[in-house]
Design an enzyme around this catalytic site. Sequence first.
Site, mmCIF file in Angstrom:
data_model
loop_
_atom_site.group_PDB
_atom_site.id
_atom_site.type_symbol
_atom_site.label_atom_id
_atom_site.label_comp_id
_atom_site.label_asym_id
_atom_site.label_seq_id
_atom_site.Cartn_x
_atom_site.Cartn_y
_atom_site.Cartn_z
ATOM 1 N N SER A 150 -37.909 -85.665 -16.634
ATOM 2 C CA SER A 150 -37.697 -84.476 -15.810
ATOM 3 C C SER A 150 -37.769 -84.833 -14.320
ATOM 4 C CB SER A 150 -38.704 -83.402 -16.223
ATOM 5 O OG SER A 150 -38.305 -82.152 -15.761
ATOM 6 N N ASP A 226 -33.437 -77.472 -24.732
ATOM 7 C CA ASP A 226 -34.350 -77.557 -23.586
ATOM 8 C C ASP A 226 -34.175 -76.293 -22.744
ATOM 9 O OD1 ASP A 226 -35.379 -78.181 -20.996
ATOM 10 O OD2 ASP A 226 -35.119 -80.322 -21.385
ATOM 11 N N HIS A 259 -37.917 -79.629 -24.177
ATOM 12 C CA HIS A 259 -38.283 -80.419 -22.986
ATOM 13 C C HIS A 259 -39.626 -81.146 -23.151
ATOM 14 C CE1 HIS A 259 -37.411 -81.317 -18.802
ATOM 15 N NE2 HIS A 259 -38.604 -80.920 -18.400
#
Length: 281
Positions: A150, A226, A259
């Site tokens: 991320s 996600d 995620h």
Amino acid sequence: MTLENLSCQKSFGGWHKRYRHRSNVLGCDMVFAVYLPPQAEEGWHLPVLYWLSGLTCTDENFMQKAGAQRLAAELGIVIVAPDTSPRGAEVAGDPDGGWDFGLGAGFYLNASEQPWSRHYRMHDYVVHELPALIEANFPVSDRRGISGHSMGGHGALVCALRNPGRYRSVSAFAPISNPMECPWGEKAFSRYLGEDRSRWREWDACALLATASERLPLLIDQGDRDDFLDTQLKPQALQQAAQAAGHPLRLRLQPGYDHSYYFIASFIDDHLRHHSEQLND
Ligand SMILES: N[C@@H](CCC(=O)N[C@@H](CSC=O)C(=O)NCC(=O)O)C(=O)O
């Protein structure tokens, strides 16, 4: 520079250790974690994978949740996980109390704007100061790889793209692909770097791909379930930038994954093998 050992656990024949040290670059004390595979005790100089975590993380999330130690032990890779921002009483956080800026959200850049520029210099910390410390204190070589998740996935791409020759391998999980064009990035960049968007390009992976002088192959995994995919991550921007630049990119859209670190743990072995191949080439 003094390293203070905070903890030590045996893991897959090697050792997981946490250390505190003074960072001159960041102007505060920092904690990092290192996984030393069993080969570290045999006098070898091992390659190192630097892992950059995402928003709200510390050195602990990856080491506790990704399950990387088993294969790192087999492949003989040292893993170093730094914190995600400067920390401590002397470091300012987000005045609005948000979790996506300030403490835990250093974005792996060097801030140019007050008051952030005093401490928020995570790029120089992870690219220069921390590797110098690792290479002076552990049985490692200068064969470096970098990966992350991320905010940290984007950080890994930017560290590699800005520093040709410094890394032999790079990969990312669900990176914030084009921070100049998403809410997390716009919030952070406008405060750390100021309102002049032309200066943001130096810290945006899509912009950097256009002018990269080194073409390290990128491996990127992204879950299609996600929650941040369409609003923040936008991997298609990276795909277009890589295609336009002729940069090798393997982007894998993984069906059903979100995620979380459950996703990272599912594909970390593929990333470790990707790094091992290039670190030992
Ligand atoms: N504020 C939320 C969500 C924070 C979150 O999802 N952080 C991710 C990284 S997001 C991009 O950089 C993360 O890795 N969290 C740590 C973990 O161990 O999963 C919240 O904190 O609930």
